[in-house]
Scaffold this active site. Structure first.
Site, PDB file in Angstrom:
ATOM      1  N   TRP A 185     -15.747  39.912  32.246  1.00 43.99           N
ATOM      2  CA  TRP A 185     -16.663  39.520  33.318  1.00 43.99           C
ATOM      3  C   TRP A 185     -17.673  40.629  33.512  1.00 43.99           C
ATOM      4  CZ3 TRP A 185     -17.508  42.187  37.924  1.00 43.99           C
ATOM      5  CH2 TRP A 185     -18.435  41.582  38.793  1.00 43.99           C
ATOM      6  N   GLU A 226     -15.581  34.988  31.752  1.00 44.45           N
ATOM      7  CA  GLU A 226     -15.544  34.532  33.148  1.00 44.45           C
ATOM      8  C   GLU A 226     -16.930  34.483  33.768  1.00 44.45           C
ATOM      9  OE1 GLU A 226     -13.521  35.921  37.412  1.00 44.45           O
ATOM     10  OE2 GLU A 226     -13.279  37.145  35.609  1.00 44.45           O
ATOM     11  N   LYS A 228     -19.643  33.613  37.154  1.00 40.90           N
ATOM     12  CA  LYS A 228     -19.729  33.836  38.587  1.00 40.90           C
ATOM     13  C   LYS A 228     -20.962  33.127  39.120  1.00 40.90           C
ATOM     14  CE  LYS A 228     -18.748  37.390  41.994  1.00 40.90           C
ATOM     15  NZ  LYS A 228     -18.310  38.785  42.183  1.00 40.90           N
ATOM     16  N   ASP A 259     -12.393  31.207  37.960  1.00 40.56           N
ATOM     17  CA  ASP A 259     -11.972  31.920  39.164  1.00 40.56           C
ATOM     18  C   ASP A 259     -12.232  31.010  40.360  1.00 40.56           C
ATOM     19  OD1 ASP A 259     -12.314  33.615  41.610  1.00 40.56           O
ATOM     20  OD2 ASP A 259     -11.832  35.226  40.203  1.00 40.56           O
ATOM     21  N   HIS A 262     -15.550  31.593  42.341  1.00 45.15           N
ATOM     22  CA  HIS A 262     -16.819  31.826  41.659  1.00 45.15           C
ATOM     23  C   HIS A 262     -17.720  30.600  41.585  1.00 45.15           C
ATOM     24  CE1 HIS A 262     -15.612  35.763  39.402  1.00 45.15           C
ATOM     25  NE2 HIS A 262     -15.392  35.815  40.707  1.00 45.15           N
ATOM     26  N   HIS A 286      -8.039  32.488  37.392  1.00 46.25           N
ATOM     27  CA  HIS A 286      -7.934  33.557  38.372  1.00 46.25           C
ATOM     28  C   HIS A 286      -7.762  32.878  39.725  1.00 46.25           C
ATOM     29  CE1 HIS A 286      -9.691  37.373  36.274  1.00 46.25           C
ATOM     30  NE2 HIS A 286      -8.569  36.942  35.743  1.00 46.25           N
ATOM     31  N   ASP A 294     -17.111  34.397  47.171  1.00 46.69           N
ATOM     32  CA  ASP A 294     -16.049  35.048  46.402  1.00 46.69           C
ATOM     33  C   ASP A 294     -15.470  36.216  47.186  1.00 46.69           C
ATOM     34  OD1 ASP A 294     -14.380  35.791  44.325  1.00 46.69           O
ATOM     35  OD2 ASP A 294     -15.902  37.035  43.377  1.00 46.69           O
ATOM     36  N   ASP A 296     -12.286  36.714  47.868  1.00 49.24           N
ATOM     37  CA  ASP A 296     -11.019  37.159  47.278  1.00 49.24           C
ATOM     38  C   ASP A 296      -9.928  37.426  48.313  1.00 49.24           C
ATOM     39  OD1 ASP A 296     -11.575  37.167  44.437  1.00 49.24           O
ATOM     40  OD2 ASP A 296     -13.006  38.747  44.855  1.00 49.24           O
ATOM     41  N   ASP A 326      -6.352  37.144  41.509  1.00 46.92           N
ATOM     42  CA  ASP A 326      -7.514  38.007  41.653  1.00 46.92           C
ATOM     43  C   ASP A 326      -7.970  38.017  43.102  1.00 46.92           C
ATOM     44  OD1 ASP A 326      -9.653  39.623  41.307  1.00 46.92           O
ATOM     45  OD2 ASP A 326     -10.806  38.281  40.040  1.00 46.92           O
TER      46      ASP A 326
END
Length: 425
Positions: A185, A226, A228, A259, A262, A286, A294, A296, A326
């Protein structure tokens, strides 16, 4: 084993068997699934290679909960504690900045020997390792570009780092007897609207082609890329968009990494799994919890987590999917964050396995959508908790919230002393 746990389990088995669900078989299958715990939750994404480096590249950690790991040994101790509270045997996901070495070495000079202590530890613990090149928190990424950089010298630095990372991953896979998933990424992008969207993507494509030009046995290393949507400093344009990486991965035989955070706030990854795995051999997830973007957050048992698990189970996609976590929450106990997120992910997979999938598919094919809705709703209150309790007990880990007592004890005995030492130094 506690007699009440055993009895509740037997009662649940009887109930599930009425719909043809073999609970024992489901638990055997569940025990084979490896979740990859991300090491960066334990120290707020600081790493050990550049101890004074500022976190950058669109990544931000909020909170300053005391006791974060400050050395590789502390991080491994914390991971051991977390893994002792999670059923099953799993993997640990490393970023390149977590090299355990006294050498002064830059990212493009990293070699397997700089991670040998991690390999030795993983062998001793019976764990696998995954890997990530670190394309952030470095002076050569200060302007927000790495593999798509217009400066050839800087771009070649990051290409060398990508190649070095794959060799490290190959070493992990060879030494540990299971594939290492290497995920790439990059944070590259513009804060404001660019004039030229094409050229950076051409440079990123060419850089990745050069990195992947060295053939590595997929039994040792699986490459993933990956995307985003946007990040801090790249709000208007991200070079590695979802469309870019999906096209790249499918045309180059690489795994797509999805993810959960993302994508657009109302966009979910659960609806993408079957589409991508129709055309790709392997998928990397993820698992995270976006709140606004994002951000997380620690994984909770929310609707999207359950839908991800159901898609994987209903489509028999688990053998072709690697699951990693993640998130990085510095506002709560770092070990508790691992335990909560991982246990929830495993629990969601169990819930999906305890649904009458074949029966539901037959009903759906027959056009009986009334029964489909009725059964899926009723199964939400079936006693999967009794099965989960039994699974934890049979795996030798705490049942229900008993794990929290262990984390609190570890905090008192280890983390508090660690924090006091830092404060007094």
């Amino acid at each position: 084993m506690d007699q009440q746990i055993q009895k509740s389990y037997e009662d649940a088995k009887t109930l599930y068997s009425q719909h043809g669900i073999d609970v024992d078989q489901a638990l055997e299958k569940l025990a084979q699934i490896k979740i990859s715990l991300h090491c960066w939750q334990g120290d707020d994404v600081r790493g050990f290679l550049f101890r004074d480096a500022e976190l950058s590249g669109g990544i931000a950690v909020t909170g300053s909960y005391p006791g974060r790991a400050a050395t590789p040994d502390q991080l491994r101790d914390d991971l051991e504690k977390a893994l002792s509270l999670i059923p099953g045997k799993h993997k640990v996901n490393l970023h390149a900045i977590y090299a355990d070495t006294e050498e002064k070495v830059d990212l493009d000079e990293l070699e397997p020997r700089h991670f040998q202590r991690w390999v030795d530890w993983a062998k001793d613990q019976g764990l696998g390792l995954d890997f990530n090149p670190t394309y952030f928190s470095h002076p050569k990424a200060a302007d927000g570009f790495t593999l798509s950089h217009a400066d050839e010298e800087i771009r070649q630095f990051w290409i060398r780092h990508g190649k070095a990372s794959r060799r490290i991953a190959e070493h992990f896979g060879r030494e540990l007897g299971q594939p290492c998933v290497t995920n790439s990424w990059v944070p590259d992008g513009y804060k404001d609207t660019p004039v030229d969207r094409l050229s950076p993507r051409q440079r990123l494509r060419d850089s990745l082609d050069e990195i992947f030009s060295e053939e590595i046995d997929p039994s040792y290393n699986i490459d993933a890329v990956e995307s985003k949507l946007f990040g801090l400093g790249s709000e208007s344009y991200v070079v590695g968009s979802h469309e870019f990486y999906m096209g790249y991965a499918l045309s180059r035989g690489k795994a797509v990494c999805l993810d959960a955070g993302h994508f657009h706030p109302t966009e979910v990854i659960s609806n993408k799994l079957t589409s991508i795995l129709m055309f790709s051999e392997h998928l990397l997830l993820h698992v995270s919890r976006p709140v606004r973007w994002d951000s997380d957050h620690v994984v909770t048992m929310d609707d999207e987590l359950l839908e991800i698990a159901r898609e994987l189970v209903r489509g028999d996609l688990l053998p072709r999917t690697s699951i990693g976590l993640d998130f990085f929450d510095g506002s709560i106990n770092h070990i508790a964050a691992w335990v909560i997120g991982t246990r929830n992910t495993i629990k969601a997979l169990l819930r999906a396995m305890l649904e009458p999938v074949d029966e539901l598919k037959r009903i759906e094919l027959a056009g009986d959508f009334t029964s489909r809705l009725a059964l899926t709703e009723e199964f939400k209150s079936y006693p999967f908790g009794a099965v989960w309790d039994y699974y934890c007990a049979s795996q030798g880990v705490p049942v229900r919230e008993q794990w929290l007592h262990e984390v609190k004890r570890y905090e008192e005995q280890v983390l508090s002393a660690r924090y006091s030492l830092v404060q007094n130094s």
